[in-house]
Design a protein around this motif. Structure first.
Motif, PDB file in Angstrom:
ATOM      1  N   GLN A 188       3.004   7.029  12.999  1.00  0.00           N
ATOM      2  CA  GLN A 188       3.627   7.717  11.882  1.00  0.00           C
ATOM      3  C   GLN A 188       2.828   7.449  10.615  1.00  0.00           C
ATOM      4  O   GLN A 188       2.682   6.288  10.213  1.00  0.00           O
ATOM      5  CB  GLN A 188       5.069   7.220  11.688  1.00  0.00           C
ATOM      6  N   PRO A 189       2.315   8.498   9.961  1.00  0.00           N
ATOM      7  CA  PRO A 189       1.656   8.271   8.671  1.00  0.00           C
ATOM      8  C   PRO A 189       2.703   8.148   7.567  1.00  0.00           C
ATOM      9  O   PRO A 189       3.728   8.841   7.592  1.00  0.00           O
ATOM     10  CB  PRO A 189       0.820   9.540   8.473  1.00  0.00           C
ATOM     11  N   SER A 190       2.409   7.314   6.590  1.00  0.00           N
ATOM     12  CA  SER A 190       3.384   7.082   5.523  1.00  0.00           C
ATOM     13  C   SER A 190       3.605   8.323   4.664  1.00  0.00           C
ATOM     14  O   SER A 190       4.674   8.507   4.090  1.00  0.00           O
ATOM     15  CB  SER A 190       2.923   5.930   4.629  1.00  0.00           C
ATOM     16  N   PHE A 191       2.589   9.165   4.572  1.00  0.00           N
ATOM     17  CA  PHE A 191       2.671  10.321   3.685  1.00  0.00           C
ATOM     18  C   PHE A 191       3.340  11.529   4.342  1.00  0.00           C
ATOM     19  O   PHE A 191       3.484  12.575   3.714  1.00  0.00           O
ATOM     20  CB  PHE A 191       1.265  10.712   3.197  1.00  0.00           C
ATOM     21  N   ASP A 192       3.710  11.391   5.602  1.00  0.00           N
ATOM     22  CA  ASP A 192       4.345  12.494   6.320  1.00  0.00           C
ATOM     23  C   ASP A 192       5.843  12.211   6.425  1.00  0.00           C
ATOM     24  O   ASP A 192       6.255  11.220   7.029  1.00  0.00           O
ATOM     25  CB  ASP A 192       3.740  12.635   7.715  1.00  0.00           C
ATOM     26  N   THR A 193       6.644  13.071   5.812  1.00  0.00           N
ATOM     27  CA  THR A 193       8.093  12.854   5.835  1.00  0.00           C
ATOM     28  C   THR A 193       8.717  13.247   7.174  1.00  0.00           C
ATOM     29  O   THR A 193       9.861  12.905   7.457  1.00  0.00           O
ATOM     30  CB  THR A 193       8.772  13.638   4.716  1.00  0.00           C
ATOM     31  N   GLN A 194       7.966  13.986   7.967  1.00  0.00           N
ATOM     32  CA  GLN A 194       8.492  14.431   9.259  1.00  0.00           C
ATOM     33  C   GLN A 194       8.322  13.329  10.292  1.00  0.00           C
ATOM     34  O   GLN A 194       7.235  12.748  10.430  1.00  0.00           O
ATOM     35  CB  GLN A 194       7.752  15.693   9.709  1.00  0.00           C
ATOM     36  N   ASN A 195       9.398  13.070  11.020  1.00  0.00           N
ATOM     37  CA  ASN A 195       9.329  12.093  12.100  1.00  0.00           C
ATOM     38  C   ASN A 195       8.416  12.622  13.211  1.00  0.00           C
ATOM     39  O   ASN A 195       8.557  13.756  13.663  1.00  0.00           O
ATOM     40  CB  ASN A 195      10.723  11.827  12.671  1.00  0.00           C
ATOM     41  N   GLN A 196       7.492  11.779  13.659  1.00  0.00           N
ATOM     42  CA  GLN A 196       6.542  12.190  14.676  1.00  0.00           C
ATOM     43  C   GLN A 196       7.190  12.150  16.060  1.00  0.00           C
ATOM     44  O   GLN A 196       8.122  11.399  16.326  1.00  0.00           O
ATOM     45  CB  GLN A 196       5.315  11.283  14.645  1.00  0.00           C
ATOM     46  N   ARG A 197       6.637  12.996  16.914  1.00  0.00           N
ATOM     47  CA  ARG A 197       7.146  13.084  18.290  1.00  0.00           C
ATOM     48  C   ARG A 197       5.966  13.295  19.226  1.00  0.00           C
ATOM     49  O   ARG A 197       5.028  14.033  18.901  1.00  0.00           O
ATOM     50  CB  ARG A 197       8.126  14.242  18.406  1.00  0.00           C
ATOM     51  N   SER A 198       6.026  12.631  20.380  1.00  0.00           N
ATOM     52  CA  SER A 198       4.997  12.810  21.393  1.00  0.00           C
ATOM     53  C   SER A 198       5.638  12.637  22.756  1.00  0.00           C
ATOM     54  O   SER A 198       5.948  11.513  23.175  1.00  0.00           O
ATOM     55  CB  SER A 198       3.873  11.785  21.204  1.00  0.00           C
ATOM     56  N   GLY A 199       5.873  13.751  23.442  1.00  0.00           N
ATOM     57  CA  GLY A 199       6.525  13.674  24.748  1.00  0.00           C
ATOM     58  C   GLY A 199       7.915  13.096  24.628  1.00  0.00           C
ATOM     59  O   GLY A 199       8.726  13.557  23.832  1.00  0.00           O
ATOM     60  N   GLU A 240       0.827  -1.199   0.000  1.00  0.00           N
ATOM     61  CA  GLU A 240       0.000   0.000   0.000  1.00  0.00           C
ATOM     62  C   GLU A 240       0.865   1.254   0.000  1.00  0.00           C
ATOM     63  O   GLU A 240       1.980   1.254   0.548  1.00  0.00           O
ATOM     64  CB  GLU A 240      -0.914   0.017   1.239  1.00  0.00           C
ATOM     65  N   TYR A 241       0.357   2.316  -0.570  1.00  0.00           N
ATOM     66  CA  TYR A 241       1.080   3.590  -0.538  1.00  0.00           C
ATOM     67  C   TYR A 241       0.753   4.366   0.734  1.00  0.00           C
ATOM     68  O   TYR A 241       1.613   4.998   1.330  1.00  0.00           O
ATOM     69  CB  TYR A 241       0.717   4.430  -1.770  1.00  0.00           C
ATOM     70  N   PHE A 242      -0.507   4.282   1.127  1.00  0.00           N
ATOM     71  CA  PHE A 242      -0.939   5.000   2.334  1.00  0.00           C
ATOM     72  C   PHE A 242      -1.097   4.006   3.484  1.00  0.00           C
ATOM     73  O   PHE A 242      -1.885   3.059   3.392  1.00  0.00           O
ATOM     74  CB  PHE A 242      -2.261   5.724   2.089  1.00  0.00           C
ATOM     75  N   TYR A 243      -0.370   4.246   4.522  1.00  0.00           N
ATOM     76  CA  TYR A 243      -0.460   3.384   5.693  1.00  0.00           C
ATOM     77  C   TYR A 243       0.014   4.173   6.906  1.00  0.00           C
ATOM     78  O   TYR A 243       0.518   5.284   6.799  1.00  0.00           O
ATOM     79  CB  TYR A 243       0.372   2.105   5.519  1.00  0.00           C
ATOM     80  N   ARG A 244      -0.208   3.595   8.069  1.00  0.00           N
ATOM     81  CA  ARG A 244       0.296   4.177   9.323  1.00  0.00           C
ATOM     82  C   ARG A 244       1.007   3.089  10.094  1.00  0.00           C
ATOM     83  O   ARG A 244       0.601   1.928  10.066  1.00  0.00           O
ATOM     84  CB  ARG A 244      -0.850   4.726  10.175  1.00  0.00           C
ATOM     85  N   ILE A 245       2.035   3.501  10.798  1.00  0.00           N
ATOM     86  CA  ILE A 245       2.726   2.600  11.710  1.00  0.00           C
ATOM     87  C   ILE A 245       2.462   3.099  13.131  1.00  0.00           C
ATOM     88  O   ILE A 245       2.684   4.267  13.439  1.00  0.00           O
ATOM     89  CB  ILE A 245       4.250   2.568  11.470  1.00  0.00           C
ATOM     90  N   PHE A 246       1.978   2.200  13.962  1.00  0.00           N
ATOM     91  CA  PHE A 246       1.660   2.529  15.350  1.00  0.00           C
ATOM     92  C   PHE A 246       2.664   1.845  16.273  1.00  0.00           C
ATOM     93  O   PHE A 246       3.172   0.765  15.984  1.00  0.00           O
ATOM     94  CB  PHE A 246       0.258   2.015  15.716  1.00  0.00           C
ATOM     95  N   TRP A 247       2.886   2.487  17.414  1.00  0.00           N
ATOM     96  CA  TRP A 247       3.643   1.863  18.505  1.00  0.00           C
ATOM     97  C   TRP A 247       2.752   1.807  19.745  1.00  0.00           C
ATOM     98  O   TRP A 247       2.114   2.806  20.115  1.00  0.00           O
ATOM     99  CB  TRP A 247       4.913   2.651  18.827  1.00  0.00           C
ATOM    100  N   TYR A 248       2.740   0.621  20.347  1.00  0.00           N
ATOM    101  CA  TYR A 248       2.003   0.400  21.589  1.00  0.00           C
ATOM    102  C   TYR A 248       2.954  -0.182  22.621  1.00  0.00           C
ATOM    103  O   TYR A 248       3.922  -0.869  22.286  1.00  0.00           O
ATOM    104  CB  TYR A 248       0.856  -0.594  21.381  1.00  0.00           C
ATOM    105  N   ARG A 249       2.647   0.079  23.884  1.00  0.00           N
ATOM    106  CA  ARG A 249       3.355  -0.596  24.980  1.00  0.00           C
ATOM    107  C   ARG A 249       2.348  -1.430  25.747  1.00  0.00           C
ATOM    108  O   ARG A 249       1.259  -0.951  26.089  1.00  0.00           O
ATOM    109  CB  ARG A 249       4.002   0.412  25.922  1.00  0.00           C
TER     110      ARG A 249
END
Lengths: 116, 116
Positions: free
Chosen positions: B51-62, B29-38
């Motif tokens: 992280q969405p596949s279409f966003d080149t910027q690395n995501q950050r949360s806290g 797929e071209y459009f996808y998301r990668i999730f992280w869970y604990r």
């Protein structure tokens, strides 16, 4: 706002008995998912509902397993004639929706099913 | 078919250190998301970041951020200033938006221990 609530947390059944697992999704969430977790298989998708309608049950064992969502506030996973290999942690999750930015799944604490 | 691989079954760090957990995936797929869970020791799965596949910027949360290498189909979770409370099992999961199901495919997880 309460998270996804699963009951019971632990369930022990004898081989051949029926087990019903309950899930209360987060209020306002339209999608409800069921997953099964074992040491050997890891996290496996079972089935999901959207707006109470069953959408995809491709992960459900064809026999003995069934899931329902009679109203927007709860879903049940029923296992008939339980077998030792059904022993697992069953996780329920809900999401606001399945599209766009609203498809983040929020999980309950799970129900640990032990079949003796 | 989609597949998620976490090659590190375990990891460890000292209190205050930065930790990196790796994940690779397969999708057409071209459009996808990668999730992280604990997953906590209680069994509860906690959403951390996606992280969405279409966003080149690395995501950050806290204290959580990702290093997304789309061309290599790999993504790493970075935990800054790790604490013993961060100990648990970390799962990477893929959601293919083109299929429009919201369904997640999980890796096998990495068990992280943060030592005091």
């Amino acid at each position: 706002n309460a998270g996804v609530i699963q009951t019971p947390r632990h369930k022990v059944t004898g081989k051949g008995q029926e087990a019903t697992l309950w899930c209360e999704p987060i209020s306002g969430h339209s999608a409800v998912f069921w997953y099964r977790q074992t040491i050997v298989q890891g996290l496996e998708f079972l089935t999901y509902f959207r707006n109470q309608a069953p959408i995809d049950d491709s992960g459900m064992p064809k026999e003995r397993f069934s899931a329902q969502m009679p109203n927007q506030s709860h879903s049940t996973l029923k296992i008939q004639s339980t077998q030792p290999q059904d022993s697992a942690v069953y996780l329920c999750a809900s999401s606001l929706d399945i599209t766009g930015s609203q498809n983040t799944l929020y999980f309950g604490a799970g129900t640990r099913l032990s079949v003796l | 078919a989609q597949r998620v691989t976490q090659v590190q079954p375990t990891g460890s760090s000292q209190w205050g250190e930065e930790v990196t957990l790796d994940c690779s995936y397969e999708t057409s797929e071209y459009f996808y998301r990668i999730f992280w869970y604990r997953q906590l020791f209680s069994g509860e799965m906690v959403f951390l970041i996606y992280q969405p596949s279409f966003d080149t910027q690395n995501q950050r949360s806290g204290r959580y951020s990702v290093v997304f290498q789309k061309s290599f189909k790999s993504i790493s979770l970075v935990i800054s200033a790790s604490q013993p409370e961060d100990s648990g099992t970390y799962f990477c999961a893929l959601s293919e938006l083109g299929t429009n199901t919201g369904k997640l495919t999980f890796g096998d997880g990495t068990v992280l221990t943060v030592k005091p």
